[in-house]
Scaffold this motif. Structure first.
Motif, mmCIF file in Angstrom:
data_model
loop_
_atom_site.group_PDB
_atom_site.id
_atom_site.type_symbol
_atom_site.label_atom_id
_atom_site.label_comp_id
_atom_site.label_asym_id
_atom_site.label_seq_id
_atom_site.Cartn_x
_atom_site.Cartn_y
_atom_site.Cartn_z
ATOM 1 N N ASP A 51 9.710 1.531 -7.029
ATOM 2 C CA ASP A 51 10.194 0.721 -5.919
ATOM 3 C C ASP A 51 9.606 1.229 -4.609
ATOM 4 O O ASP A 51 9.915 2.331 -4.159
ATOM 5 N N CYS A 52 8.750 0.421 -3.989
ATOM 6 C CA CYS A 52 8.134 0.814 -2.721
ATOM 7 C C CYS A 52 8.729 0.033 -1.545
ATOM 8 O O CYS A 52 8.119 -0.084 -0.489
ATOM 9 N N GLU A 53 9.938 -0.460 -1.724
ATOM 10 C CA GLU A 53 10.614 -1.194 -0.660
ATOM 11 C C GLU A 53 11.012 -0.242 0.472
ATOM 12 O O GLU A 53 11.554 0.835 0.217
ATOM 13 N N PRO A 54 10.752 -0.621 1.718
ATOM 14 C CA PRO A 54 11.136 0.248 2.838
ATOM 15 C C PRO A 54 12.655 0.401 2.915
ATOM 16 O O PRO A 54 13.395 -0.571 2.758
ATOM 17 N N ALA A 55 13.105 1.613 3.124
ATOM 18 C CA ALA A 55 14.542 1.904 3.151
ATOM 19 C C ALA A 55 15.279 1.101 4.223
ATOM 20 O O ALA A 55 16.426 0.704 4.026
ATOM 21 N N ARG A 57 14.792 -1.897 5.168
ATOM 22 C CA ARG A 57 14.914 -3.331 4.833
ATOM 23 C C ARG A 57 15.248 -3.495 3.353
ATOM 24 O O ARG A 57 14.716 -4.348 2.674
ATOM 25 N N ARG A 58 16.152 -2.696 2.865
ATOM 26 C CA ARG A 58 16.455 -2.646 1.446
ATOM 27 C C ARG A 58 17.247 -3.864 0.960
ATOM 28 O O ARG A 58 18.314 -4.157 1.451
ATOM 29 N N LEU A 59 16.688 -4.565 -0.023
ATOM 30 C CA LEU A 59 17.370 -5.689 -0.660
ATOM 31 C C LEU A 59 17.734 -5.382 -2.115
ATOM 32 O O LEU A 59 18.504 -6.107 -2.727
ATOM 33 N N GLY A 60 17.138 -4.340 -2.679
ATOM 34 C CA GLY A 60 17.434 -3.968 -4.060
ATOM 35 C C GLY A 60 16.747 -4.831 -5.098
ATOM 36 O O GLY A 60 17.122 -4.818 -6.273
ATOM 37 N N LEU A 61 15.738 -5.593 -4.688
ATOM 38 C CA LEU A 61 15.080 -6.517 -5.618
ATOM 39 C C LEU A 61 14.307 -5.803 -6.720
ATOM 40 O O LEU A 61 14.325 -6.235 -7.871
ATOM 41 N N ALA A 62 13.626 -4.728 -6.399
ATOM 42 C CA ALA A 62 12.859 -4.007 -7.415
ATOM 43 C C ALA A 62 13.797 -3.353 -8.426
ATOM 44 O O ALA A 62 13.498 -3.313 -9.626
ATOM 45 N N GLU A 63 14.918 -2.876 -7.966
ATOM 46 C CA GLU A 63 15.899 -2.272 -8.876
ATOM 47 C C GLU A 63 16.434 -3.321 -9.849
ATOM 48 O O GLU A 63 16.579 -3.069 -11.051
ATOM 49 N N ARG A 64 16.698 -4.515 -9.349
ATOM 50 C CA ARG A 64 17.163 -5.602 -10.229
ATOM 51 C C ARG A 64 16.072 -6.044 -11.195
ATOM 52 O O ARG A 64 16.350 -6.393 -12.341
ATOM 53 N N LEU A 65 14.812 -6.006 -10.735
ATOM 54 C CA LEU A 65 13.699 -6.345 -11.619
ATOM 55 C C LEU A 65 13.623 -5.345 -12.777
ATOM 56 O O LEU A 65 13.449 -5.737 -13.935
ATOM 57 N N TRP A 73 14.012 2.477 -13.191
ATOM 58 C CA TRP A 73 13.730 2.251 -11.777
ATOM 59 C C TRP A 73 13.565 3.608 -11.107
ATOM 60 O O TRP A 73 14.326 4.528 -11.352
ATOM 61 N N LEU A 74 12.542 3.710 -10.282
ATOM 62 C CA LEU A 74 12.271 4.965 -9.592
ATOM 63 C C LEU A 74 11.822 4.660 -8.167
ATOM 64 O O LEU A 74 10.793 4.007 -7.964
ATOM 65 N N PRO A 75 12.601 5.092 -7.164
ATOM 66 C CA PRO A 75 12.156 4.889 -5.778
ATOM 67 C C PRO A 75 10.867 5.670 -5.539
ATOM 68 O O PRO A 75 10.698 6.776 -6.058
ATOM 69 N N VAL A 76 9.971 5.118 -4.767
ATOM 70 C CA VAL A 76 8.672 5.750 -4.540
ATOM 71 C C VAL A 76 8.836 7.155 -3.960
ATOM 72 O O VAL A 76 8.042 8.047 -4.252
ATOM 73 N N ALA A 77 9.880 7.375 -3.184
ATOM 74 C CA ALA A 77 10.106 8.703 -2.607
ATOM 75 C C ALA A 77 10.416 9.755 -3.673
ATOM 76 O O ALA A 77 10.257 10.942 -3.436
ATOM 77 N N ASP A 78 10.849 9.307 -4.851
ATOM 78 C CA ASP A 78 11.193 10.224 -5.942
ATOM 79 C C ASP A 78 10.062 10.393 -6.960
ATOM 80 O O ASP A 78 10.253 11.054 -7.976
ATOM 81 N N VAL A 79 8.920 9.780 -6.697
ATOM 82 C CA VAL A 79 7.802 9.880 -7.642
ATOM 83 C C VAL A 79 7.202 11.284 -7.564
ATOM 84 O O VAL A 79 6.703 11.711 -6.527
ATOM 85 N N THR A 80 7.307 11.970 -8.674
ATOM 86 C CA THR A 80 6.705 13.297 -8.825
ATOM 87 C C THR A 80 6.068 13.345 -10.205
ATOM 88 O O THR A 80 6.342 12.485 -11.053
ATOM 89 N N GLY A 81 5.277 14.341 -10.436
ATOM 90 C CA GLY A 81 4.690 14.511 -11.758
ATOM 91 C C GLY A 81 5.769 14.663 -12.818
ATOM 92 O O GLY A 81 5.677 14.090 -13.907
#
Length: 94
Positions: A51-55, A57-65, A73-81
């Motif tokens: 999920d690369c949605e800006p915090a 303007r969060r609508l939660g659409l990627a999480e629902r997808l 679902w993984l927020p882009v800020a939490d992407v780690t190896g």
């Protein structure tokens, strides 16, 4: 439909803010994306939505997808190896 060798499992990775902007035939784009996600789920394909949605303007659409896909679902800020390795390990363990 192409056949995969036993043991090969696809992992679909979608990087999106979830804001669908176009669908064939003038259909609601978000509804069309969720219908496609349901097809991924019914095909048994493991999925991850980054999920690369800006915090702000969060609508939660990627999480629902991700939920429609039956995926993770993984927020882009939490992407780690480690986070990505965890998703791959989980997909392989199924």
């Amino acid at each position: 439909t192409a056949r995969r060798p036993a043991g090969d499992r696809p992992l679909l990775v979608v990087v999106s803010d979830g804001r669908a902007t176009w669908a064939e035939g003038g259909e609601d784009p978000v509804a069309a994306s969720h219908r496609a996600a349901a097809e991924v789920r019914s095909a048994g394909v493991d999925a991850l939505v980054v999920d690369c949605e800006p915090a702000e303007r969060r609508l939660g659409l990627a999480e629902r997808l991700a939920a429609s896909m039956g995926g993770r679902w993984l927020p882009v800020a939490d992407v780690t190896g480690d986070a990505l390795a965890s998703v791959v390990r989980a997909a392989l363990a199924r």
